[in-house]
Design a protein around this motif. Structure first.
Motif, PDB file in Angstrom:
ATOM      1  N   UNK A   1      -2.575   2.327  -4.256  1.00 56.61           N
ATOM      2  CA  UNK A   1      -2.387   3.584  -3.922  1.00 56.61           C
ATOM      3  C   UNK A   1      -3.593   4.300  -3.529  1.00 56.61           C
ATOM      4  N   UNK A   2      -3.269   5.102  -2.089  1.00 56.38           N
ATOM      5  CA  UNK A   2      -4.317   5.556  -1.585  1.00 56.38           C
ATOM      6  C   UNK A   2      -4.517   7.653  -1.483  1.00 56.38           C
ATOM      7  N   UNK A   3      -4.869   8.178  -1.442  1.00 50.31           N
ATOM      8  CA  UNK A   3      -5.251   9.467  -1.334  1.00 50.31           C
ATOM      9  C   UNK A   3      -5.365   9.703   0.304  1.00 50.31           C
ATOM     10  N   UNK A   4      -4.822  10.760   0.552  1.00 42.93           N
ATOM     11  CA  UNK A   4      -5.729  11.070   2.035  1.00 42.93           C
ATOM     12  C   UNK A   4      -4.835  12.076   2.446  1.00 42.93           C
ATOM     13  N   UNK A   5      -5.714  12.466   3.781  1.00 40.89           N
ATOM     14  CA  UNK A   5      -4.708  13.781   4.531  1.00 40.89           C
ATOM     15  C   UNK A   5      -4.597  13.742   5.514  1.00 40.89           C
TER      16      UNK A   5
ATOM     17  N   UNK B   1       0.429  -1.172  -0.080  1.00 36.71           N
ATOM     18  CA  UNK B   1      -0.243  -0.331   0.250  1.00 36.71           C
ATOM     19  C   UNK B   1       0.798   1.066  -0.274  1.00 36.71           C
ATOM     20  N   UNK B   2       0.618   2.358  -0.419  1.00 36.87           N
ATOM     21  CA  UNK B   2       1.590   3.760  -0.616  1.00 36.87           C
ATOM     22  C   UNK B   2       0.064   5.001  -0.359  1.00 36.87           C
ATOM     23  N   UNK B   3       0.557   5.951   0.613  1.00 35.38           N
ATOM     24  CA  UNK B   3       0.159   7.186   0.678  1.00 35.38           C
ATOM     25  C   UNK B   3       0.070   8.056  -0.469  1.00 35.38           C
ATOM     26  N   UNK B   4      -0.838   8.707  -0.866  1.00 41.68           N
ATOM     27  CA  UNK B   4      -0.463  10.137  -1.388  1.00 41.68           C
ATOM     28  C   UNK B   4      -1.094  11.119  -0.462  1.00 41.68           C
ATOM     29  N   UNK B   5      -0.150  12.162   0.140  1.00 43.31           N
ATOM     30  CA  UNK B   5      -0.161  12.437   1.490  1.00 43.31           C
ATOM     31  C   UNK B   5      -0.174  14.000   0.841  1.00 43.31           C
ATOM     32  N   UNK B   6      -1.601  15.160   0.597  1.00 39.59           N
ATOM     33  CA  UNK B   6      -1.023  16.065   0.672  1.00 39.59           C
ATOM     34  C   UNK B   6      -0.721  17.320   1.586  1.00 39.59           C
ATOM     35  N   UNK B   7      -0.406  18.177   1.920  1.00 37.45           N
ATOM     36  CA  UNK B   7      -0.751  19.319   2.846  1.00 37.45           C
ATOM     37  C   UNK B   7       0.721  20.312   2.055  1.00 37.45           C
ATOM     38  N   UNK B   8      -0.957  22.102   2.409  1.00 34.76           N
ATOM     39  CA  UNK B   8       0.076  22.621   1.598  1.00 34.76           C
ATOM     40  C   UNK B   8       0.484  22.693   0.511  1.00 34.76           C
ATOM     41  N   UNK B   9       0.213  22.324  -0.335  1.00 32.28           N
ATOM     42  CA  UNK B   9       0.618  21.561  -2.014  1.00 32.28           C
ATOM     43  C   UNK B   9       1.852  20.736  -2.166  1.00 32.28           C
ATOM     44  N   UNK B  10       2.129  20.238  -0.731  1.00 34.29           N
ATOM     45  CA  UNK B  10       3.311  19.288  -0.661  1.00 34.29           C
ATOM     46  C   UNK B  10       3.291  18.139  -0.658  1.00 34.29           C
ATOM     47  N   UNK B  11       3.700  17.529  -0.863  1.00 42.42           N
ATOM     48  CA  UNK B  11       3.736  15.199  -0.693  1.00 42.42           C
ATOM     49  C   UNK B  11       4.649  14.866   0.408  1.00 42.42           C
TER      50      UNK B  11
ATOM     51  N   UNK C   1       5.861   7.832   9.421  1.00 44.76           N
ATOM     52  CA  UNK C   1       6.140   9.413   8.964  1.00 44.76           C
ATOM     53  C   UNK C   1       5.923   9.935  10.827  1.00 44.76           C
ATOM     54  N   UNK C   2       5.382   8.928  11.425  1.00 48.63           N
ATOM     55  CA  UNK C   2       4.858   9.581  12.351  1.00 48.63           C
ATOM     56  C   UNK C   2       2.883  10.305  12.208  1.00 48.63           C
ATOM     57  N   UNK C   3       2.812  10.314  10.667  1.00 51.41           N
ATOM     58  CA  UNK C   3       1.261  10.546  10.794  1.00 51.41           C
ATOM     59  C   UNK C   3       0.644   9.955  10.661  1.00 51.41           C
ATOM     60  N   UNK C   4      -0.439  10.374  11.309  1.00 51.06           N
ATOM     61  CA  UNK C   4      -1.789   9.802  11.266  1.00 51.06           C
ATOM     62  C   UNK C   4      -3.208  10.307  10.353  1.00 51.06           C
ATOM     63  N   UNK C   5      -3.756   9.720   8.935  1.00 50.27           N
ATOM     64  CA  UNK C   5      -3.762   9.885   7.968  1.00 50.27           C
ATOM     65  C   UNK C   5      -5.005   9.339   8.024  1.00 50.27           C
ATOM     66  N   UNK C   6      -6.652  10.352   7.070  1.00 49.13           N
ATOM     67  CA  UNK C   6      -7.698   9.667   7.271  1.00 49.13           C
ATOM     68  C   UNK C   6      -8.068   9.306   5.419  1.00 49.13           C
ATOM     69  N   UNK C   7      -7.652   8.243   4.773  1.00 50.81           N
ATOM     70  CA  UNK C   7      -7.792   7.881   3.522  1.00 50.81           C
ATOM     71  C   UNK C   7      -9.547   8.755   2.995  1.00 50.81           C
TER      72      UNK C   7
ATOM     73  N   UNK D   1      -0.417  -6.842   5.935  1.00 50.75           N
ATOM     74  CA  UNK D   1      -0.288  -7.726   7.134  1.00 50.75           C
ATOM     75  C   UNK D   1      -1.556  -8.569   6.474  1.00 50.75           C
ATOM     76  N   UNK D   2      -0.687  -9.932   7.155  1.00 52.28           N
ATOM     77  CA  UNK D   2      -2.093 -10.088   7.226  1.00 52.28           C
ATOM     78  C   UNK D   2      -3.115  -9.990   8.271  1.00 52.28           C
ATOM     79  N   UNK D   3      -4.750 -10.344   7.831  1.00 52.34           N
ATOM     80  CA  UNK D   3      -5.704 -10.104   8.982  1.00 52.34           C
ATOM     81  C   UNK D   3      -5.808  -8.783   8.326  1.00 52.34           C
ATOM     82  N   UNK D   4      -5.527  -7.743   7.986  1.00 52.01           N
ATOM     83  CA  UNK D   4      -5.977  -6.348   7.504  1.00 52.01           C
ATOM     84  C   UNK D   4      -6.656  -6.413   6.547  1.00 52.01           C
ATOM     85  N   UNK D   5      -6.983  -5.230   6.315  1.00 49.44           N
ATOM     86  CA  UNK D   5      -7.477  -4.253   5.235  1.00 49.44           C
ATOM     87  C   UNK D   5      -6.516  -3.608   4.396  1.00 49.44           C
ATOM     88  N   UNK D   6      -7.094  -3.335   3.346  1.00 51.20           N
ATOM     89  CA  UNK D   6      -5.527  -2.171   2.690  1.00 51.20           C
ATOM     90  C   UNK D   6      -6.274  -1.389   3.046  1.00 51.20           C
ATOM     91  N   UNK D   7      -7.076  -0.271   3.573  1.00 56.00           N
ATOM     92  CA  UNK D   7      -7.463   0.630   4.359  1.00 56.00           C
ATOM     93  C   UNK D   7      -6.201   1.373   6.133  1.00 56.00           C
TER      94      UNK D   7
END
Length: 154
Positions: free
Chosen positions: A92-96, A16-26, A64-70, A47-53
């Motif tokens: 790949x997921x976009x997230x805030x 899985x991969x996250x595209x996290x954007x803040x103030x126009x930066x990735x 990164x130490x960041x909590x995100x919301x897909x 990992x076994x037993x988890x969803x993609x999200x």
């Protein structure tokens, strides 16, 4: 019909991969692979037993130490490493970004997390961990988004 032998079965690494954007930066990670420092999205293995999200949220926090919301599914990407033929299937997921814990220890091999403009990331193409890094960003920049309901765990 005879089923394929176990050796003939194909098992790509599902990531899985996250595209996290803040103030126009990735949000990207700088990680050590061998002797090189490479750039990647916050990404990792399902990992076994988890969803993609769940996986994309966990990997982003660990790296990164960041909590995100897909907020959207960007796409599914298949890639084979030219040197050894190892294959990856990246979701790949976009997230805030929600919250950051600056004291959190980042998972190895991540050296640090940083925010780069798309232009700065593109300029560092030689340091991308794989072609998946820019392809996912390019699709996101082009507006490719699918509802999260496109990804289901049954």
């Amino acid at each position: 019909m005879i089923p394929p032998s176990p050796a003939a079965r194909w098992h790509p690494d599902t990531t899985v991969a996250a595209i996290v954007v803040r103030d126009g930066r990735l949000l990207v990670v700088e990680e050590r692979v061998g002797d090189a420092l490479v750039l990647n999205q916050p990404a990792g293995h399902l990992e076994a037993g988890e969803s993609l999200l769940q996986a994309v949220c966990r990997e982003t926090l660990e790296e990164t130490g960041w909590e995100i919301e897909p907020v959207a599914f960007v796409g599914a990407y298949q890639w084979a490493v030219p040197d050894d033929g190892r294959e990856f299937l990246r979701m790949a997921f976009a997230a805030r970004p929600l919250r950051h814990d600056p004291e959190r220890r980042l998972d190895a091999p991540v050296e640090r997390a940083l925010w780069l403009s798309p232009q700065a990331l593109a300029a560092e193409a030689a340091r991308h961990r794989s072609p998946l890094v820019w392809r996912v960003v390019a699709d996101w920049l082009a507006g490719q988004r699918f509802p999260l309901s496109a990804v289901q765990r049954l």
